[in-house]
Enzyme design. Structure first.
Site, PDB file in Angstrom:
ATOM      1  N   SER A 116     -32.584 -66.790  17.662  1.00  0.00           N
ATOM      2  CA  SER A 116     -31.698 -66.437  16.560  1.00  0.00           C
ATOM      3  C   SER A 116     -30.830 -67.626  16.138  1.00  0.00           C
ATOM      4  CB  SER A 116     -30.865 -65.207  16.948  1.00  0.00           C
ATOM      5  OG  SER A 116     -30.241 -64.634  15.816  1.00  0.00           O
ATOM      6  N   ASP A 173     -37.331 -56.478  12.349  1.00  0.00           N
ATOM      7  CA  ASP A 173     -36.046 -57.164  12.500  1.00  0.00           C
ATOM      8  C   ASP A 173     -35.253 -57.017  11.199  1.00  0.00           C
ATOM      9  OD1 ASP A 173     -33.898 -58.907  12.877  1.00  0.00           O
ATOM     10  OD2 ASP A 173     -35.104 -60.352  13.987  1.00  0.00           O
ATOM     11  N   HIS A 200     -34.865 -57.271  16.530  1.00  0.00           N
ATOM     12  CA  HIS A 200     -34.186 -58.535  16.787  1.00  0.00           C
ATOM     13  C   HIS A 200     -33.951 -58.699  18.285  1.00  0.00           C
ATOM     14  CE1 HIS A 200     -31.973 -61.990  15.270  1.00  0.00           C
ATOM     15  NE2 HIS A 200     -30.984 -61.706  16.105  1.00  0.00           N
TER      16      HIS A 200
END
Length: 230
Positions: A116, A173, A200
């Site tokens: 991320s 996600d 995610h």
């Protein structure tokens, strides 16, 4: 801090050194736990999980100690905006200097594993921190995204990083859409995009692990092939 892993059967030479960059509101220990299954795909590697230098200040972050980030959104210019959507990356320059010092003291590293915000920060570092990028042979970037800062976008898009990269993203996600990860992937001259049907998080299924192992084998064989750059 490093986590050793035994060499793969038949492998020789020193362990490959992998620097690991966590996501926003995580830390090195949390990321180590979340990558436990995925690390099985990395044979002959040792892992160095580091903590970002800033507290995660976004309003959605629980009041729990040691929630960290590589940058924050500006509370004045962009109140309530998630750091992944912010056009101003507050603290990113400090994080880059911190990473440069860490790599100078503990590097070089052969690979990077990141999630991320950490995955995006890895790309920012590749155009900003020679100590970080100088010996990278591979990158595995999970749920990475192109930053919203237009000047950084341009620098990353034009870089065409020579580092082979596997970009992993979830089709469900809601924080980082697949297209956002694809845009970041296009900045790498040699890249592949692997999707999974989750959201995610760091996937650790057998299928993902096999894909990561195949990617690493190909990247390292290319690196060691006759005529490859040293």
């Amino acid at each position: 801090r490093g986590d050793g892993q035994a060499m793969a059967p038949g492998a020789s030479g020193p362990l490959m050194r992998v620097i690991c960059l966590h996501g926003y509101a995580q830390n090195g220990d949390v990321f180590r736990t979340k990558t436990g299954a995925l690390r099985k795909a990395f044979k002959g590697c040792e892992f160095h999980y580091i903590d970002a230098p800033h507290d995660a200040e976004a309003s959605f972050v629980d009041a729990v100690p040691n929630r960290l980030g590589w940058w924050n959104a500006s509370p004045l210019k962009e109140p309530g905006v998630r750091p992944s959507q912010s056009t101003e990356q507050v603290g990113c320059d400090d994080s880059l200097r911190y990473l440069a010092r860490y790599c100078a003291e503990n590097g070089p590293f052969d690979g990077v594993l990141a999630f991320s915000q950490g995955a995006t920060f890895a790309a920012v570092a590749m155009v900003s921190v020679p100590e970080f990028a100088q010996r990278l042979k591979f990158a595995v970037l999970i749920a990475g995204f192109m930053p919203k800062d237009e000047s950084l976008q341009a620098r990353i898009a034009e870089a065409k990083f020579p580092v082979p990269a596997l970009h992993i993203c979830g089709e469900a996600d809601e924080l980082v859409p697949v297209r956002s990860t694809e845009r970041l992937a296009e900045s790498f001259a040699s890249h592949a995009v692997l999707t999974h049907d989750g959201g995610h998080f760091v996937p650790g299924t057998a299928a993902v692990r096999h894909a990561v192992t195949a990617f690493l084998n190909k990247a390292l064989q290319t690196e060691s092939a006759p005529g490859a750059d040293a």
